[in-house]
Design a protein around this motif. Structure first.
Motif, PDB file in Angstrom:
ATOM      1  N   ALA A   1      49.678  -5.943  75.325  1.00  0.00           N
ATOM      2  CA  ALA A   1      50.450  -6.953  76.056  1.00  0.00           C
ATOM      3  C   ALA A   1      49.619  -7.559  77.187  1.00  0.00           C
ATOM      4  O   ALA A   1      49.651  -8.777  77.403  1.00  0.00           O
ATOM      5  N   ALA A   2      48.873  -6.729  77.898  1.00  0.00           N
ATOM      6  CA  ALA A   2      48.029  -7.228  78.992  1.00  0.00           C
ATOM      7  C   ALA A   2      46.957  -8.179  78.465  1.00  0.00           C
ATOM      8  O   ALA A   2      46.695  -9.225  79.073  1.00  0.00           O
TER       9      ALA A   2
ATOM     10  N   ALA B   1      46.838 -15.811  77.381  1.00  0.00           N
ATOM     11  CA  ALA B   1      47.764 -16.916  77.636  1.00  0.00           C
ATOM     12  C   ALA B   1      47.432 -17.633  78.946  1.00  0.00           C
ATOM     13  O   ALA B   1      47.502 -18.860  79.021  1.00  0.00           O
ATOM     14  N   LEU B   2      47.077 -16.878  79.956  1.00  0.00           N
ATOM     15  CA  LEU B   2      46.692 -17.495  81.238  1.00  0.00           C
ATOM     16  C   LEU B   2      45.414 -18.315  81.089  1.00  0.00           C
ATOM     17  O   LEU B   2      45.297 -19.414  81.650  1.00  0.00           O
TER      18      LEU B   2
ATOM     19  N   VAL C   1      53.806 -14.807  74.484  1.00  0.00           N
ATOM     20  CA  VAL C   1      53.099 -13.545  74.247  1.00  0.00           C
ATOM     21  C   VAL C   1      54.054 -12.570  73.576  1.00  0.00           C
ATOM     22  O   VAL C   1      55.161 -12.348  74.056  1.00  0.00           O
ATOM     23  N   ASP C   2      53.612 -11.993  72.468  1.00  0.00           N
ATOM     24  CA  ASP C   2      54.403 -11.023  71.730  1.00  0.00           C
ATOM     25  C   ASP C   2      53.489  -9.858  71.364  1.00  0.00           C
ATOM     26  O   ASP C   2      52.478 -10.050  70.694  1.00  0.00           O
TER      27      ASP C   2
ATOM     28  N   GLY D   1      49.665  -2.381  68.248  1.00  0.00           N
ATOM     29  CA  GLY D   1      48.561  -1.873  69.070  1.00  0.00           C
ATOM     30  C   GLY D   1      47.983  -0.588  68.524  1.00  0.00           C
ATOM     31  O   GLY D   1      46.768  -0.368  68.554  1.00  0.00           O
ATOM     32  N   MET D   2      48.825   0.265  67.995  1.00  0.00           N
ATOM     33  CA  MET D   2      48.343   1.527  67.421  1.00  0.00           C
ATOM     34  C   MET D   2      47.593   1.287  66.123  1.00  0.00           C
ATOM     35  O   MET D   2      46.583   1.922  65.857  1.00  0.00           O
ATOM     36  N   ALA D   3      48.082   0.374  65.297  1.00  0.00           N
ATOM     37  CA  ALA D   3      47.417   0.090  64.022  1.00  0.00           C
ATOM     38  C   ALA D   3      46.024  -0.480  64.263  1.00  0.00           C
ATOM     39  O   ALA D   3      45.077  -0.126  63.566  1.00  0.00           O
ATOM     40  N   ILE D   4      45.894  -1.335  65.263  1.00  0.00           N
ATOM     41  CA  ILE D   4      44.598  -1.896  65.593  1.00  0.00           C
ATOM     42  C   ILE D   4      43.664  -0.823  66.131  1.00  0.00           C
ATOM     43  O   ILE D   4      42.513  -0.734  65.759  1.00  0.00           O
ATOM     44  N   SER D   5      44.181   0.035  67.013  1.00  0.00           N
ATOM     45  CA  SER D   5      43.312   1.029  67.658  1.00  0.00           C
ATOM     46  C   SER D   5      42.814   2.080  66.684  1.00  0.00           C
ATOM     47  O   SER D   5      41.702   2.572  66.825  1.00  0.00           O
TER      48      SER D   5
END
Length: 66
Positions: free
Chosen positions: A31-32, A38-39, A51-52, A58-62
């Motif tokens: 999310a961060a 986005a900024l 932002v979604d 996040g876990m699947a990517i990591s």
């Protein structure tokens, strides 16, 4: 679903569980990153972004990244 539980190992009759709330931290980190992107996009284009982020995503990517 993300492969995180594959880190569980069994030695004899005792399980060694992964320590910490890793999924929550990865969701927050994802999310961060989305917020920062986005900024940055708003500075370049002047338009806002949606932002979604998901904990599972996040876990699947990591765990899938070599």
């Amino acid at each position: 679903r993300s492969g995180f539980w594959s880190m569980i190992t069994q030695t004899g009759h005792d399980f060694q569980w992964p320590q910490g709330a890793f999924a929550d931290q990865m969701g927050a980190l994802t999310a961060a990153y989305g917020i920062l992107a986005a900024l940055f996009a708003r500075e370049k284009t002047g338009r806002g972004q949606r932002v979604d982020a998901s904990i599972l995503g996040g876990m699947a990517i990591s765990w899938r990244t070599p």
